[in-house]
Design a protein around this motif. Structure first.
Motif, mmCIF file in Angstrom:
data_model
loop_
_atom_site.group_PDB
_atom_site.id
_atom_site.type_symbol
_atom_site.label_atom_id
_atom_site.label_comp_id
_atom_site.label_asym_id
_atom_site.label_seq_id
_atom_site.Cartn_x
_atom_site.Cartn_y
_atom_site.Cartn_z
ATOM 1 N N GLU A 1 -4.404 -6.714 9.256
ATOM 2 C CA GLU A 1 -4.441 -5.275 8.850
ATOM 3 C C GLU A 1 -2.896 -5.078 8.234
ATOM 4 N N TYR A 2 -2.768 -4.469 7.009
ATOM 5 C CA TYR A 2 -1.535 -4.266 6.134
ATOM 6 C C TYR A 2 -1.491 -2.767 5.588
ATOM 7 N N ILE A 3 -0.401 -2.379 5.401
ATOM 8 C CA ILE A 3 -0.100 -1.071 4.551
ATOM 9 C C ILE A 3 1.118 -1.198 4.105
ATOM 10 N N GLY A 4 1.089 -0.445 3.132
ATOM 11 C CA GLY A 4 2.669 -0.435 2.173
ATOM 12 C C GLY A 4 2.516 0.952 1.465
ATOM 13 N N HIS A 5 3.797 1.319 1.388
ATOM 14 C CA HIS A 5 4.152 2.626 0.679
ATOM 15 C C HIS A 5 5.312 2.573 -0.350
ATOM 16 N N ALA A 6 5.296 3.088 -1.566
ATOM 17 C CA ALA A 6 6.581 3.036 -2.506
ATOM 18 C C ALA A 6 6.578 4.485 -2.936
ATOM 19 N N LEU A 7 7.723 5.054 -2.609
ATOM 20 C CA LEU A 7 7.896 6.481 -3.160
ATOM 21 C C LEU A 7 9.176 6.813 -3.915
ATOM 22 N N ILE A 8 9.115 7.715 -4.738
ATOM 23 C CA ILE A 8 10.365 8.335 -5.416
ATOM 24 C C ILE A 8 10.534 9.650 -5.532
ATOM 25 N N ASP B 1 10.763 0.499 7.596
ATOM 26 C CA ASP B 1 11.109 1.456 6.389
ATOM 27 C C ASP B 1 12.436 1.095 5.881
ATOM 28 N N ALA B 2 12.523 1.438 4.463
ATOM 29 C CA ALA B 2 13.778 1.603 3.790
ATOM 30 C C ALA B 2 14.021 2.838 3.089
ATOM 31 N N LEU B 3 14.706 3.620 3.332
ATOM 32 C CA LEU B 3 14.714 5.116 2.857
ATOM 33 C C LEU B 3 16.271 5.529 2.382
ATOM 34 N N SER B 4 16.394 5.894 1.266
ATOM 35 C CA SER B 4 17.535 5.968 0.504
ATOM 36 C C SER B 4 18.433 6.929 1.233
ATOM 37 N N LEU C 1 10.619 2.912 0.853
ATOM 38 C CA LEU C 1 9.505 1.683 0.786
ATOM 39 C C LEU C 1 9.151 1.830 2.442
ATOM 40 N N ALA C 2 8.020 1.711 2.616
ATOM 41 C CA ALA C 2 7.486 1.641 3.925
ATOM 42 C C ALA C 2 6.331 0.916 4.087
ATOM 43 N N GLY C 3 6.211 0.006 5.313
ATOM 44 C CA GLY C 3 4.917 -0.601 5.506
ATOM 45 C C GLY C 3 4.866 -1.210 6.879
ATOM 46 N N GLY C 4 3.860 -2.037 6.901
ATOM 47 C CA GLY C 4 3.391 -2.527 8.326
ATOM 48 C C GLY C 4 2.324 -3.712 8.327
ATOM 49 N N LEU C 5 2.316 -4.709 9.104
ATOM 50 C CA LEU C 5 1.396 -5.719 9.026
ATOM 51 C C LEU C 5 1.005 -5.987 10.603
ATOM 52 N N TRP C 6 -0.284 -6.005 10.907
ATOM 53 C CA TRP C 6 -0.912 -6.234 12.173
ATOM 54 C C TRP C 6 -1.895 -7.241 12.293
ATOM 55 N N GLN C 7 -1.906 -8.091 13.277
ATOM 56 C CA GLN C 7 -3.114 -8.925 13.545
ATOM 57 C C GLN C 7 -3.564 -8.711 14.820
ATOM 58 N N ARG C 8 -4.916 -8.623 14.936
ATOM 59 C CA ARG C 8 -5.830 -8.520 16.029
ATOM 60 C C ARG C 8 -6.119 -10.000 16.587
ATOM 61 N N LEU C 9 -5.583 -10.276 18.008
ATOM 62 C CA LEU C 9 -5.871 -11.536 18.206
ATOM 63 C C LEU C 9 -7.348 -11.845 18.779
ATOM 64 N N VAL D 1 2.612 5.988 -3.670
ATOM 65 C CA VAL D 1 1.346 5.083 -3.657
ATOM 66 C C VAL D 1 1.287 4.541 -2.373
ATOM 67 N N ARG D 2 -0.034 4.238 -1.766
ATOM 68 C CA ARG D 2 -0.156 3.500 -0.669
ATOM 69 C C ARG D 2 -1.291 2.600 -0.781
ATOM 70 N N ALA D 3 -0.895 1.267 -0.332
ATOM 71 C CA ALA D 3 -2.131 0.374 -0.291
ATOM 72 C C ALA D 3 -2.246 -0.206 0.970
ATOM 73 N N PHE D 4 -3.490 -0.146 1.610
ATOM 74 C CA PHE D 4 -3.719 -0.462 3.048
ATOM 75 C C PHE D 4 -5.247 -1.112 3.077
ATOM 76 N N GLY D 5 -5.441 -1.817 4.004
ATOM 77 C CA GLY D 5 -6.568 -2.483 4.260
ATOM 78 C C GLY D 5 -6.702 -3.526 5.724
ATOM 79 N N GLU D 6 -7.937 -3.962 5.731
ATOM 80 C CA GLU D 6 -8.070 -4.761 6.933
ATOM 81 C C GLU D 6 -9.190 -6.135 6.447
ATOM 82 N N THR D 7 -8.731 -7.398 6.943
ATOM 83 C CA THR D 7 -9.623 -8.096 6.601
ATOM 84 C C THR D 7 -10.519 -8.661 7.854
ATOM 85 N N GLY D 8 -11.695 -9.358 7.531
ATOM 86 C CA GLY D 8 -12.935 -9.551 8.602
ATOM 87 C C GLY D 8 -12.055 -10.574 9.647
ATOM 88 N N SER D 9 -10.784 -10.981 9.571
ATOM 89 C CA SER D 9 -10.255 -11.723 10.542
ATOM 90 C C SER D 9 -9.352 -11.051 11.671
#
Length: 460
Positions: free
Chosen positions: A280-287, A322-325, A302-310, A269-277
């Motif tokens: 940005e965020y993204i996250g993966h969970a895998l088996i 990332d955390a990969l077994s 497990l993988a993901g990221g966080l970003w902020q536009r200034l 699964v992957r969840a991601f998006g961006e707010t009006g401010s």
């Protein structure tokens, strides 16, 4: 050794400046409404009049009408890439010049379509790169037929043949654009798209790349299939959600002492998006589950990221991780090494030294973009998830065997990159990376690794 690397680097600088200036001198005023070319060329739609401004001479071949709803479109891409690597293998630096040349024709007749792309790939200066994916003299990169239909508000696309495919964020299935020969698949593929959602399923095989002429045949024993779905939960890209299943059957693989046919399944699964401010965020969970020879597969990621536009500068700051077994015990009847089959190999940098298997990594970075220029600086810190498993390098081969080192810390990779869109057709890129070898990596490299790469791409 660093002095030799610096001398080689400085010899390149005048040539790079001349290349950039000469390309800029040939620049012509961009046409009104000029579109950009897609990374996967068959995604371009030149039947749309807004994509045919008419002021660019190359646009004359993008839409060649033959009859009502029947037209041809022609295009191509030529990329010249130079790489200089020191410290990875042997006492001498590896210096290689890579040339990638692609030409395509796209034929449309109502809901039917045929797309053919041919490629010629050359590697000069390094014998180790004179084979795929470094070199492939002449072959079919893509060739498929397509059918489109619409039922109420749902659009359907069926495609059969050799085709490039990038899924989601391209973290696990990508076009492998950083290498000289891009990744393609021989697939039957069906997608359905509605208001805020998309579902596609596919099945087929992976081509066996050979260096010669028209010899990249389907590898019927190397199978790949899956289903990928995306839903926009909130409007304006605030929150979207992916769910996918991927399967792979390979005739022979090796993980440590385990060897044999691999059938591996991955659910994620992957969840991601961006707010009006600008957050940005993204996250993966895998088996992953399946079998290798007579052993069971059970791995996770497990993988993901966080970003902020200034708001006060054209800057984007963020952190990825990332955390990969990895496998914890040899001979226990279970393989726990996470394996990413077709990842974006330039995810960390243009130097694909570390493969996303058996690792923890954290990657702070900052990006600056203004008009046609982009800059990025970042540093990746690599650790082994399991010290009883190897450190891997693309395309999943062992770089540091478990017997060579028991250290968890692999190393840190500092990268600086530049992108400059000289014209609509010409893109210039350059990157420098320095790998500070940790105890695990030093066991095979003996020290740090330096990399400098530059590539100029002409697309039409």
């Amino acid at each position: 050794m660093p002095c030799r690397f610096n001398r080689e680097l400085f010899r390149l600088v005048p040539g790079l400046l001349i290349l950039s200036v000469s390309a800029h001198a040939e620049d012509v005023p961009e046409p009104r409404e000029a579109p950009r070319y897609a990374g996967i060329r068959y995604l371009e739609d030149w039947a749309d009049p807004l994509r045919r401004p008419g002021d660019d001479p190359f646009d004359r071949v993008k839409y060649v009408p033959l009859a009502e709803q029947v037209y041809l479109s022609f295009g191509g891409q030529h990329r010249l890439r130079y790489e200089l690597t020191e410290g990875r293998e042997g006492p001498l630096p590896e210096s290689v010049l890579l040339s990638r040349n692609l030409l395509h024709v796209d034929a449309h007749a109502g809901p039917l379509r045929a797309f053919v792309q041919l490629g010629a790939h050359f590697a000069l200066g390094a014998p180790s790169r004179d084979a795929p994916p470094g070199s492939d003299l002449f072959d079919v990169q893509q060739a498929f037929v397509e059918w489109r239909a619409r039922a109420r508000e749902v659009r359907f696309v069926a495609r059969v043949g050799r085709q490039e495919m990038a899924l989601g964020s391209t973290r696990w299935v990508s076009t492998r654009d950083g290498t000289n020969v891009r990744q393609a698949f021989d697939l039957a593929r069906l997608s359905a798209t509605g208001d805020g959602w998309n579902v596609e399923g596919f099945g087929g095989v992976v081509p066996q790349l050979e260096r010669g002429v028209l010899d990249d045949a389907p590898s019927w024993r190397s199978r790949f299939w899956g289903v990928y779905a995306t839903v926009d939960v909130l409007p304006r890209k605030q929150f979207s959600f992916d769910a996918f299943y991927l399967g792979r059957d390979r005739p022979s693989v090796t993980y440590g002492e385990v060897e044999g046919r691999e059938v591996r399944h991955m659910v994620g699964v992957r969840a991601f998006g961006e707010t009006g401010s600008g957050f940005e965020y993204i996250g993966h969970a895998l088996i992953q589950a399946g079998t290798v020879g007579g052993d069971r597969v059970l791995a996770w990621g497990l993988a993901g990221g966080l970003w902020q536009r200034l708001p006060f500068a054209p800057l984007r700051v963020g952190v990825r991780g990332d955390a990969l077994s990895g496998d914890r015990s040899a001979g226990d009847g279970r393989v726990s090494t996470f394996h990413a089959w077709f990842p974006n190999q330039t995810f960390f940098s243009a130097l694909p030294l570390i493969y996303p298997s058996n690792l923890y990594e954290v990657h702070p970075l900052v990006q600056w973009e203004r008009d046609a220029v982009s800059l990025e600086a970042g540093s990746v810190f690599f650790f082994r998830q399991s010290v009883h498993d190897a450190v891997y390098t693309p395309p999943g081969e062992v770089l540091v065997p478990p017997s060579a080192s028991t250290a968890r810390y692999t190393g840190a990779q500092l990268s600086l990159s530049l992108g400059y869109r000289v014209t609509r057709h010409v893109q210039f890129n350059a990157e420098y990376s320095h790998v500070f070898a940790g105890p695990a990596l030093r066991a095979v490299t003996g020290g740090d690794v330096d990399f400098f790469g530059t590539w100029t791409t002409f697309t039409y």
